[in-house]
Design a protein around this motif. Structure first.
Motif, PDB file in Angstrom:
ATOM      1  N   LEU A 203       0.914  -1.227   0.007  1.00 50.86           N
ATOM      2  CA  LEU A 203       0.184  -0.144   0.120  1.00 50.86           C
ATOM      3  C   LEU A 203       0.930   1.457   0.035  1.00 50.86           C
ATOM      4  O   LEU A 203       2.068   1.137   0.278  1.00 50.86           O
ATOM      5  N   PRO A 204       0.356   2.538  -0.280  1.00 51.25           N
ATOM      6  CA  PRO A 204       1.240   3.693  -0.196  1.00 51.25           C
ATOM      7  C   PRO A 204       1.994   3.861   1.058  1.00 51.25           C
ATOM      8  O   PRO A 204       1.215   3.606   2.072  1.00 51.25           O
ATOM      9  N   SER A 205       3.252   4.084   1.051  1.00 57.47           N
ATOM     10  CA  SER A 205       3.942   4.294   2.272  1.00 57.47           C
ATOM     11  C   SER A 205       3.435   5.632   3.028  1.00 57.47           C
ATOM     12  O   SER A 205       2.856   6.598   2.239  1.00 57.47           O
ATOM     13  N   ILE A 206       3.536   5.475   4.144  1.00 54.06           N
ATOM     14  CA  ILE A 206       3.426   6.665   5.285  1.00 54.06           C
ATOM     15  C   ILE A 206       4.759   7.139   5.687  1.00 54.06           C
ATOM     16  O   ILE A 206       5.451   6.501   6.313  1.00 54.06           O
ATOM     17  N   ARG A 207       4.814   8.542   5.848  1.00 53.83           N
ATOM     18  CA  ARG A 207       5.959   9.063   6.723  1.00 53.83           C
ATOM     19  C   ARG A 207       5.157   9.504   8.157  1.00 53.83           C
ATOM     20  O   ARG A 207       4.471  10.224   7.937  1.00 53.83           O
ATOM     21  N   MET A 208       6.094   9.383   9.062  1.00 53.89           N
ATOM     22  CA  MET A 208       5.746   9.699  10.249  1.00 53.89           C
ATOM     23  C   MET A 208       6.784  11.018  10.874  1.00 53.89           C
ATOM     24  O   MET A 208       7.945  10.960  10.685  1.00 53.89           O
ATOM     25  N   SER A 209       5.880  11.981  11.714  1.00 55.34           N
ATOM     26  CA  SER A 209       6.877  13.092  12.025  1.00 55.34           C
ATOM     27  C   SER A 209       6.485  13.350  13.328  1.00 55.34           C
ATOM     28  O   SER A 209       5.164  13.474  13.636  1.00 55.34           O
ATOM     29  N   THR A 210       7.197  13.229  14.456  1.00 55.24           N
ATOM     30  CA  THR A 210       6.748  13.285  15.825  1.00 55.24           C
ATOM     31  C   THR A 210       7.851  14.361  16.578  1.00 55.24           C
ATOM     32  O   THR A 210       8.994  14.370  16.124  1.00 55.24           O
ATOM     33  N   PRO A 211       7.520  15.257  17.321  1.00 50.56           N
ATOM     34  CA  PRO A 211       8.301  16.068  18.195  1.00 50.56           C
ATOM     35  C   PRO A 211       8.959  15.262  19.368  1.00 50.56           C
ATOM     36  O   PRO A 211       9.713  15.793  19.902  1.00 50.56           O
ATOM     37  N   HIS A 212       8.511  14.194  19.463  1.00 45.20           N
ATOM     38  CA  HIS A 212       9.271  13.182  20.511  1.00 45.20           C
ATOM     39  C   HIS A 212      10.634  12.852  19.955  1.00 45.20           C
ATOM     40  O   HIS A 212      10.981  12.966  18.652  1.00 45.20           O
ATOM     41  N   THR A 213      11.501  12.289  20.932  1.00 42.94           N
ATOM     42  CA  THR A 213      12.807  11.998  20.286  1.00 42.94           C
ATOM     43  C   THR A 213      13.078  10.809  19.308  1.00 42.94           C
ATOM     44  O   THR A 213      13.796  10.736  18.550  1.00 42.94           O
ATOM     45  N   PHE A 214      11.901  10.137  19.473  1.00 44.70           N
ATOM     46  CA  PHE A 214      11.611   8.862  18.517  1.00 44.70           C
ATOM     47  C   PHE A 214      10.035   8.683  18.235  1.00 44.70           C
ATOM     48  O   PHE A 214       9.386   8.964  19.152  1.00 44.70           O
ATOM     49  N   TYR A 215       9.729   7.704  17.381  1.00 45.84           N
ATOM     50  CA  TYR A 215       8.251   7.411  17.298  1.00 45.84           C
ATOM     51  C   TYR A 215       7.915   6.294  18.409  1.00 45.84           C
ATOM     52  O   TYR A 215       8.129   5.289  18.189  1.00 45.84           O
ATOM     53  N   ASP A 216       7.685   6.939  19.786  1.00 48.70           N
ATOM     54  CA  ASP A 216       7.519   5.960  20.956  1.00 48.70           C
ATOM     55  C   ASP A 216       6.108   5.656  20.996  1.00 48.70           C
ATOM     56  O   ASP A 216       5.195   5.899  20.312  1.00 48.70           O
ATOM     57  N   TYR A 217       5.810   5.175  22.376  1.00 48.85           N
ATOM     58  CA  TYR A 217       4.564   4.509  22.417  1.00 48.85           C
ATOM     59  C   TYR A 217       3.460   5.522  22.470  1.00 48.85           C
ATOM     60  O   TYR A 217       2.344   5.667  22.040  1.00 48.85           O
ATOM     61  N   ALA A 218       3.755   6.821  23.370  1.00 47.10           N
ATOM     62  CA  ALA A 218       2.966   7.949  23.438  1.00 47.10           C
ATOM     63  C   ALA A 218       2.849   8.564  22.156  1.00 47.10           C
ATOM     64  O   ALA A 218       1.669   8.737  21.769  1.00 47.10           O
ATOM     65  N   ALA A 219       3.761   8.417  21.231  1.00 44.59           N
ATOM     66  CA  ALA A 219       3.565   9.168  19.874  1.00 44.59           C
ATOM     67  C   ALA A 219       2.580   8.157  19.060  1.00 44.59           C
ATOM     68  O   ALA A 219       1.982   8.759  18.178  1.00 44.59           O
ATOM     69  N   LYS A 220       2.521   6.868  19.337  1.00 44.46           N
ATOM     70  CA  LYS A 220       1.939   6.228  18.307  1.00 44.46           C
ATOM     71  C   LYS A 220       0.384   6.068  18.937  1.00 44.46           C
ATOM     72  O   LYS A 220      -0.499   6.134  18.351  1.00 44.46           O
TER      73      LYS A 220
END
Length: 313
Positions: A203-220
């Motif tokens: 399927l089409p790719s998704i790019r994730m952008s988060t102000p967290h230091t990485f894409y962590d549990y809270a960001a998800k």
């Protein structure tokens, strides 16, 4: 993706949800959303939580097939798949081997590496012989920015990004609370992408952008600060290259039916494989439904396509 099945073709379906892994709450949300979507389409569905009932109750319930929405240990690692095989109940997604391999981040990387697929430089910390004094050398070898990941947890549980030997030691000890083996991975500075795979198609790719230091549990699962871009902004050539890489990576781990592959891209545009997920989330914030929508597949149709992966090939 083609789907010519009628509701009656599936018989009685158990949506397996909850379980007793660290990802129980997310699994309950995923499973309830999927069960409701299947019911809307006239399918005979029961919700089944293996943390509350014996798996053999599926026989008494006269279940014809199982749609697995269990995230993490016990549902995504091959053990539930093996149990369902013993009960002769067809199930969705990857089999015992594919589930077990994808769940183990270390074995995933070792297989990809052996096949010449791109993955970040890494090292393994083992609880039985880990020495805190080695942290400085590890930081130097892995480029002074390191991701610490328990080998077999999902949803970024127990993970940390570190930039010093002291932080590394603390993060490793914390990760040992979840696993006896911990993956230490060079941090790739750049955007993170995910590619959902459904019935052999990317399927089409998704790019994730988060102000967290990485894409962590809270960001998800908890914040509204994470941004998702689909289309992801890649060129057609890059999109095709990423789709091919994700498909090959998924199949290299014996993945089947449906899943998701997470990838980082560095400053020069090169992709690096992070991990493969064989039972991705299906909550309102989840990535597979987002990608499916862009591909013209609504949530109900997506759940039916996932259920169809339990049918004989």
């Amino acid at each position: 993706m083609s789907n010519t099945y009628q509701a009656s073709d599936f018989g009685r379906v158990a949506v397996l949800l909850g379980g007793d892994s660290a990802e129980r709450e997310v699994s309950l949300r995923s499973g309830k959303a999927v069960a409701a979507a299947l019911q809307r389409q006239g399918i005979d569905v029961i919700e089944f939580d293996p943390a509350k009932r014996q798996i053999t109750d599926l026989i008494e319930e006269k279940v014809d097939r199982a749609l697995i929405m269990l995230h993490g240990r016990g549902g995504e690692d091959g053990s539930m798949q093996g149990a369902l095989q013993q009960l002769k109940i067809p199930y969705t997604g990857s089999g015992v081997l594919g589930s077990a391999l994808a769940m183990d981040k270390i074995h995933s990387k070792q297989i990809w590496e052996s096949l010449g697929m791109p993955t970040a430089k890494y090292q393994i910390a083992d609880k039985s012989d880990f020495e805190a004094g080695s942290c400085s050398a590890i930081m130097k070898r892995l480029g002074n920015k390191v991701m610490v990941k328990p080998a077999c947890e999902g949803s970024s549980i127990g993970m940390a990004k570190v930039t010093s030997a002291k932080q590394l030691e603390t993060a490793i000890q914390d990760a040992f609370n979840y696993d006896n083996q911990v993956l230490l991975e060079q941090f790739i500075d750049g955007p993170e992408f995910t590619v959902a795979l459904l019935q052999g198609k990317a399927l089409p790719s998704i790019r994730m952008s988060t102000p967290h230091t990485f894409y962590d549990y809270a960001a998800k699962y908890q914040d509204d600060t994470t941004q998702y871009f689909c289309p992801s902004g890649l060129s057609d050539e890059q999109e095709a290259r990423l789709a091919e890489l994700a498909s090959k990576a998924f199949h290299a781990l014996s993945g089947k039916g449906w899943g998701r592959v997470d990838v980082m891209q560095d400053a020069s545009g090169d992709f690096y494989l992070l991990e493969s997920n064989t039972v991705p989330g299906m909550t309102e914030k989840s990535l597979v439904p987002k990608a499916a929508r862009v591909a013209g597949i609504d949530f109900d149709a997506l759940t039916l396509a996932i259920l169809a992966t339990s049918m004989p090939e």
